[in-house]
Write a protein that holds these residues in place. Structure first.
Motif, PDB file in Angstrom:
ATOM      1  N   GLU A  61     -15.122  25.213  17.364  1.00  0.00           N
ATOM      2  CA  GLU A  61     -15.648  24.396  18.465  1.00  0.00           C
ATOM      3  C   GLU A  61     -14.722  23.246  18.881  1.00  0.00           C
ATOM      4  OE1 GLU A  61     -19.983  23.692  18.542  1.00  0.00           O
ATOM      5  OE2 GLU A  61     -19.972  24.452  16.474  1.00  0.00           O
ATOM      6  N   VAL A  97     -15.256  20.937  14.884  1.00  0.00           N
ATOM      7  CA  VAL A  97     -16.130  21.131  13.728  1.00  0.00           C
ATOM      8  C   VAL A  97     -15.290  21.686  12.581  1.00  0.00           C
ATOM      9  CG1 VAL A  97     -18.145  22.345  12.825  1.00  0.00           C
ATOM     10  CG2 VAL A  97     -18.138  21.537  15.196  1.00  0.00           C
ATOM     11  N   ASN A 130     -15.552  23.347   9.014  1.00  0.00           N
ATOM     12  CA  ASN A 130     -16.526  24.085   8.224  1.00  0.00           C
ATOM     13  C   ASN A 130     -15.989  24.335   6.823  1.00  0.00           C
ATOM     14  OD1 ASN A 130     -18.436  25.080  10.611  1.00  0.00           O
ATOM     15  ND2 ASN A 130     -16.308  25.375  11.253  1.00  0.00           N
ATOM     16  N   SER A 186     -20.831  21.688   7.774  1.00  0.00           N
ATOM     17  CA  SER A 186     -20.045  21.419   8.980  1.00  0.00           C
ATOM     18  C   SER A 186     -19.989  19.923   9.251  1.00  0.00           C
ATOM     19  CB  SER A 186     -20.637  22.150  10.185  1.00  0.00           C
ATOM     20  OG  SER A 186     -22.004  21.830  10.359  1.00  0.00           O
ATOM     21  N   ASN A 217     -25.140  18.202   8.616  1.00  0.00           N
ATOM     22  CA  ASN A 217     -24.368  19.202   9.355  1.00  0.00           C
ATOM     23  C   ASN A 217     -24.316  18.843  10.837  1.00  0.00           C
ATOM     24  OD1 ASN A 217     -23.714  21.501   7.384  1.00  0.00           O
ATOM     25  ND2 ASN A 217     -25.887  21.124   6.992  1.00  0.00           N
ATOM     26  N   SER A 246     -22.724  20.004  14.922  1.00  0.00           N
ATOM     27  CA  SER A 246     -22.250  21.090  15.782  1.00  0.00           C
ATOM     28  C   SER A 246     -22.295  20.659  17.240  1.00  0.00           C
ATOM     29  CB  SER A 246     -23.105  22.354  15.588  1.00  0.00           C
ATOM     30  OG  SER A 246     -24.446  22.129  16.002  1.00  0.00           O
ATOM     31  N   GLN A 247     -21.696  21.477  18.091  1.00  0.00           N
ATOM     32  CA  GLN A 247     -21.699  21.320  19.546  1.00  0.00           C
ATOM     33  C   GLN A 247     -21.245  19.935  20.024  1.00  0.00           C
ATOM     34  OE1 GLN A 247     -25.013  23.105  21.746  1.00  0.00           O
ATOM     35  NE2 GLN A 247     -25.719  24.059  19.850  1.00  0.00           N
TER      36      GLN A 247
END
Length: 701
Positions: free
Chosen positions: A63, A76, A78, A89, A110, A112-113
């Motif tokens: 990402e 991100v 991981n 993440s 965690n 994301s996005q």
């Protein structure tokens, strides 16, 4: 004390899993169990080789998002967590010029996005730091973070408005219960009474999904949320899925999204239109009405054009995605690079007359610049590294202000962050050097050959063990990819590195039906999944490997998962040249699978000529069960107990059939696992170590 590789390999097959504390259920007869107890590897695996435990230490980037000024990338990071047996993440920043990294959010939660605000001063993201997955906003200069949402469900498709005032997203919303459930009247349960769980009434065509189980009557709707906090506002209604991708119009007054809003949407798996939704009035306008699916809409910088990807809705298993550009003033739709036999995805505008597109070609994931006349210039062929278990094509990218950031990987490393700036590509991170720089990894080589069936050219790759000596003979594992319309390539694979470290040459190919070779090649498997034809592709590759001189033709093994599991089960019905087989999450009987798996609405008419009761002979011909009477090869079967893509009942059929024929076989059940049985680190290890233990039982020393 941590068990050594040698001590683990002395365990019986079930005990191997207990030694690693990896809960699987193994079913076998007493004779097989006794044989497993005697199976052992001759030496201890050096710590300089890639060990099973190393899987927990792997990391990869995903990402990437370039800041509006092109100076910084947020991505991100991981990593596998040995304590929680999951992927953790975090968010990191990397300076494009210097490559210097800065942790943005690195803690027990965690993330994301990540999405930059239009002015680059803030980053919106989704995190579980408040106890559930919610939308957060971070101010970079002030180093302050705010929780923006309190949503009942997990949000997705986070998108900024052009003025930075709003965030759009999608979220599942409950629809009406089944009509029968509404009409059924139950007596009132007394206080304190303990009744059985209520019945579940299903009346939808799309009622289950792998990894989700039986679907609740929920539908994805579009929302907007003030960026400075406040209450989210739902923009769409009804029992249809909205917003698989969201794009604001340049004036910020509307959202464009892709959806199928037809009454028969469940029966149209490859149909979507682009819609424009006015945020104030709620007025909905169809921008495209073409047969097929239109998605990934992107406005040109001047706002005059809308690029998107179109896919044919023909009832065939594979078609290329085509780049189209809608002139918003005239309404004309141009077909860019119409004759290009590549599957184009993810268009992003570089300027008003050029775009960057992503595509797969001959086992590689690439980026190219393409102008409105269809002229193409390749930018990189090294998008890779986000599919750790196996060498599938993977990776993604983002561009802003002329800078492209992407996930860079190769056969020796999972994904790092790289950038293309001013025509030059640079890798900015080195996430796995602490682990892999000190390891002797298997080397990946390309091999090209022709299929014995029709002389069709084939491309494959093979891994040689660490400290490889070409004067010696090595056992070989043929590993067949899934899909079947997917592709392997020269990419990092934790699973195949383990096989090679255990002393095997590992061979894999992109047989007919594989993607990245154009529509014609992919369609060679149309109506022939599986068949003698694709097996000839594999068999010819094994013969080509033997001709290289370092493969022991008396120590050949075969394995594959999903479509590769089907192909493996089919292969052992055609030949007994392999010492043992590992059939992972297969379909054994298409007549039973199509009406029990979650993909029946697509599969029945796109991979088969029609419903099974009208095409019994065709379905049976494609089923490995039709060849069960020929099987002599010792066969391991492994499937997740919650798999709805290739239900475990399929593996059970083959297990029972082989038991009736007194063929050596074991059934390994993975508790709680869906189709992706390697989606937890310990499960990936369990799969690999179980297969190696099985092969060691039959490997001639």
């Amino acid at each position: 004390m941590k068990p050594t590789f040698h001590s683990r390999r002395l365990c019986q097959l079930a005990a191997v899993l207990l030694c690693s504390q990896l809960p699987l259920v193994v079913q076998a007869n007493a004779a097989t169990t006794s044989a497993v107890q005697t199976a052992a590897q001759t030496g201890v695996l050096p710590t300089s080789y890639f060990n099973a435990e190393d899987i927990f230490a792997l990391e990869y980037a995903s990402e990437p998002q370039v800041s509006p000024d092109g100076k910084t990338v947020v991505y991100v990071r991981n990593s596998n967590d040995i304590m929680t047996d999951g992927t953790h993440s975090t968010l990191w920043l990397v300076d494009v010029k210097s490559g210097q990294q800065t942790p943005l959010f690195v803690d027990q939660f965690n993330y994301s996005q990540p999405q930059w605000s239009p002015d680059g001063s803030k980053i919106a993201f989704i995190s579980d730091r408040s106890g559930s997955r919610q939308i957060h906003l971070h101010w970079l200069a002030e180093n302050r973070t705010a929780l923006l949402s309190a949503l009942p469900k997990s949000p997705a498709n986070l998108t900024w408005s052009p003025d930075g005032e709003q965030l759009a997203f999608s979220m599942s919303v409950a629809g009406a219960a089944a009509k029968l459930a509404q009409l059924t009247k139950m007596p009132k349960k007394p206080n304190g009474a303990k009744w059985a769980e209520p019945v579940v009434v299903i009346d939808r065509a799309q009622y289950q999904a792998d990894g989700q189980g039986f679907l609740k009557p929920e539908f994805r709707q579009i929302f907007v949320l003030p960026a400075m906090g406040g209450k989210e506002r739902q923009l769409t209604q009804g029992e249809r899925h909205h917003g698989s991708d969201l794009t604001f119009t340049p004036d910020g007054q509307s959202l464009v999204f892709s959806a199928n809003l037809d009454a028969e949407w469940e029966y149209q798996p490859r149909d979507k239109n682009l819609y424009q939704l006015n945020l104030q009035s709620g007025a909905l306008k169809a921008l495209t009405t073409m047969p097929g699916q239109e998605e990934s809409a992107q406005f040109s910088p001047d706002g005059n054009k809308l690029a998107f990807i179109w896919g044919n809705n023909a009832k065939v298993p594979f078609t290329n995605g085509k780049l189209k550009v809608l002139d918003l003033k005239s309404g004309a739709i141009a077909d860019v690079a119409k004759d290009l036999d590549l599957d184009l995805v993810s268009p992003q505008w570089l300027n008003n007359s050029e775009l960057v597109v992503q595509y797969d070609e001959r086992g590689l994931r690439k980026l190219a610049k393409i102008n409105l006349k269809g002229q193409r210039e390749e930018l990189t062929a090294s998008l890779s590294g986000t599919a750790l278990p196996q060498p599938y094509l993977s990776g993604d990218y983002h561009l802003s202000n002329g800078v492209i950031s992407y996930t860079h990987g190769n056969s020796q490393r999972p994904a790092d962050i790289a950038v293309i700036s001013q025509g030059k590509s640079r890798v900015l991170t080195a996430l796995n050097e602490d682990l892999l720089a000190h390891k002797k990894l298997a080397q990946v080589q390309e091999i090209n050959y022709q299929s014995s069936f029709d002389n069709e050219p084939m491309q494959g790759w093979y891994l040689t063990p660490p400290d490889f000596d070409p004067a010696k003979k090595y056992p070989l594992i043929l590993e067949i990819h899934g899909g079947p319309h997917l592709a392997y390539g020269p990419h990092f694979s934790a699973e195949m590195q383990r096989y090679a470290a255990a002393g095997y040459v590992v061979f894999y190919d992109n047989h007919r039906g594989s993607t990245s070779y154009g529509e014609r090649f992919a369609m060679l498997l149309n109506g022939k999944y599986s068949s003698e034809e694709d097996y000839a592709d594999h068999d010819s590759g094994v013969n080509a490997m033997i001709k290289l001189g370092f493969v022991d033709e008396n120590n050949l093994f075969i394995a594959g998962g999903s479509a590769g599991g089907i192909a493996t089960a089919y292969a052992v019905g055609l030949t007994d040249r392999y010492k043992a087989a590992a059939v992972i999450k297969p379909i054994i009987n298409w007549l039973s699978k199509v009406l029990t798996g979650d993909s029946y609405l697509y599969q029945t008419y796109h991979q088969f000529p029609g419903v099974p009761w009208e095409n019994v002979e065709h379905y049976w011909k494609r089923s490995p069960l039709s060849l069960a009477g020929n099987v002599k090869t010792p066969t391991l079967l492994m499937t997740g107990e919650e798999d709805r893509r290739t239900p475990i009942s399929e593996s059970e059929q083959f297990y029972q059939a082989l038991k009736l024929r007194k063929v050596d076989t074991v059934l390994v059940r993975v508790p709680g696992a869906p189709h992706g049985i390697s989606n937890k680190p310990s499960r990936m290890i369990a799969k690999v170590e179980t297969m190696l233990a099985w092969f060691e039982m039959y490997r001639t020393k």
